[in-house]
Scaffold this motif. Structure first.
Motif, short mmCIF file in Angstrom:
data_model
loop_
_atom_site.label_atom_id
_atom_site.label_comp_id
_atom_site.label_asym_id
_atom_site.label_seq_id
_atom_site.Cartn_x
_atom_site.Cartn_y
_atom_site.Cartn_z
N LEU A 201 0.84 -1.19 0.00
CA LEU A 201 0.00 0.00 0.00
C LEU A 201 0.88 1.25 0.00
O LEU A 201 2.04 1.19 0.42
CB LEU A 201 -0.93 -0.01 1.22
CG LEU A 201 -2.07 -1.03 1.15
CD1 LEU A 201 -2.73 -1.21 2.51
CD2 LEU A 201 -3.10 -0.62 0.11
N PRO A 202 0.38 2.38 -0.47
CA PRO A 202 1.20 3.61 -0.55
C PRO A 202 1.37 4.30 0.79
O PRO A 202 1.12 5.50 0.92
CB PRO A 202 0.42 4.47 -1.55
CG PRO A 202 -1.00 4.06 -1.36
CD PRO A 202 -0.95 2.58 -1.08
N GLY A 203 1.78 3.54 1.80
CA GLY A 203 1.99 4.09 3.13
C GLY A 203 2.11 2.96 4.13
O GLY A 203 1.66 1.83 3.89
N LEU A 204 2.74 3.24 5.26
CA LEU A 204 2.92 2.22 6.30
C LEU A 204 1.56 1.77 6.85
O LEU A 204 0.72 2.59 7.20
CB LEU A 204 3.76 2.80 7.44
CG LEU A 204 4.06 1.86 8.62
CD1 LEU A 204 4.90 0.67 8.17
CD2 LEU A 204 4.74 2.61 9.75
N ILE A 205 1.37 0.46 6.94
CA ILE A 205 0.13 -0.10 7.48
C ILE A 205 0.19 -0.06 9.00
O ILE A 205 1.09 -0.63 9.60
CB ILE A 205 -0.07 -1.54 7.00
CG1 ILE A 205 -0.18 -1.58 5.46
CG2 ILE A 205 -1.33 -2.14 7.62
CD1 ILE A 205 -0.17 -2.99 4.88
N LEU A 206 -0.77 0.62 9.61
CA LEU A 206 -0.78 0.77 11.06
C LEU A 206 -1.76 -0.17 11.75
O LEU A 206 -1.62 -0.41 12.95
CB LEU A 206 -1.12 2.22 11.45
CG LEU A 206 -0.15 3.30 10.96
CD1 LEU A 206 -0.51 4.64 11.59
CD2 LEU A 206 1.30 2.94 11.27
#
Length: 277
Positions: A201-206
């Protein structure tokens, strides 16, 4: 306004430069389906409640994801022995892998992973390609800590196996189920990574809700003062994920057979445990 925008862009480029590093702490928990019956009638609700509470506690773990722009390691923070639950003379062992000794290495750039794990003291090195998640963006947002996160989902088919035992005889049931995965990622940390095997995904998965398992980020440290070393595991018997799954299935069946021979049920209790994604 243009000067302010340029300053923000420069700060962002500096933060996520080639030397960018960080770590994220995740906590996990899982819902447990547990059923205990006896021959004489109603379920033993008291035993069921105690065992379910203990089993749920065993699945509450803490992990650390160390990452840079393209690589990461994911490891359980505290080494625990194989969880065992004993209630009313009945003992259940949760069959799994090396737990606190496991290290999952992901190389996002090369789209591959290496997972160092153990079964009964034997070390394995699983080497394979990262799964190409077919994420669907929803546009839905929520805040996790100080970060704005976006929702993505996917579904998969999986065979769920449940086992029951009555008077020492084991019965195995399998059924095909659909599992939904929901991931919340933040573009404010623009790396395509996340806890466990999750990425893409275009960002860190939190945060991840994967069937009955939840993984939630509780702390993030970007560019810590001490340099983080991200090393690829090298020791263990090299296998593919498919080969390891076969080994794991054989190990599980062997453990169940040993349990059956040791128990030779005298009290007529039967039970079934289902732990699935």
């Amino acid at each position: 306004m243009r000067n302010i925008t340029l300053l923000i862009l420069l700060l962002s480029a500096s933060m996520f430069s080639q030397n960018f590093q960080g770590k994220a702490i995740y906590k996990t928990h899982r819902k447990i389906d547990l059923k205990i019956d006896n021959k004489k009638g109603a379920p033993n609700s008291e035993m069921q409640k105690k065992m379910q509470a203990q089993l749920m506690k065993q699945f509450q773990q803490t992990y650390t994801l160390n990452f840079d722009k393209s690589k990461s390691t994911y490891k359980q923070n505290k080494k625990l022995s194989s969880p065992q639950v004993q209630t009313g003379g009945m003992q259940i062992q949760i069959m799994g892998n090396g737990g606190g000794t496991d290290v999952l290495y992901k190389n996002i750039k090369d789209k591959r992973y290496v997972n160092k794990t153990e079964i009964s003291g034997k070390r394995f090195l699983i080497k394979d390609k990262l799964e190409n998640f077919d994420w669907k963006m929803t546009g839905e947002t929520k805040n996790i800590g100080n970060y704005t996160c976006y929702k993505a989902t996917k579904t998969r088919k999986e065979t769920r196996t449940s086992m029951s035992m009555t008077d020492g005889e084991t019965e195995e049931k399998k059924e095909e189920i659909t599992i939904e995965t929901v991931a919340w990622y933040t573009p404010e940390i623009p790396i395509s990574n996340g806890p466990g095997q999750f990425w893409g995904l275009p960002g860190l998965i939190l945060e991840v809700q994967d069937g009955k398992q939840t993984i939630a980020c509780t702390e993030i440290v970007l560019n810590p003062s001490e340099k983080i070393e991200i090393k690829e595991p090298t020791k263990g018997k090299k296998v593919t994920q498919k080969e390891f799954d076969t080994v794991m299935d054989e190990h599980t069946k062997d453990m169940m057979e040993r349990f059956k021979n040791r128990r030779k049920s005298k009290d007529g209790n039967s039970f079934s445990i289902e732990i699935q994604g």
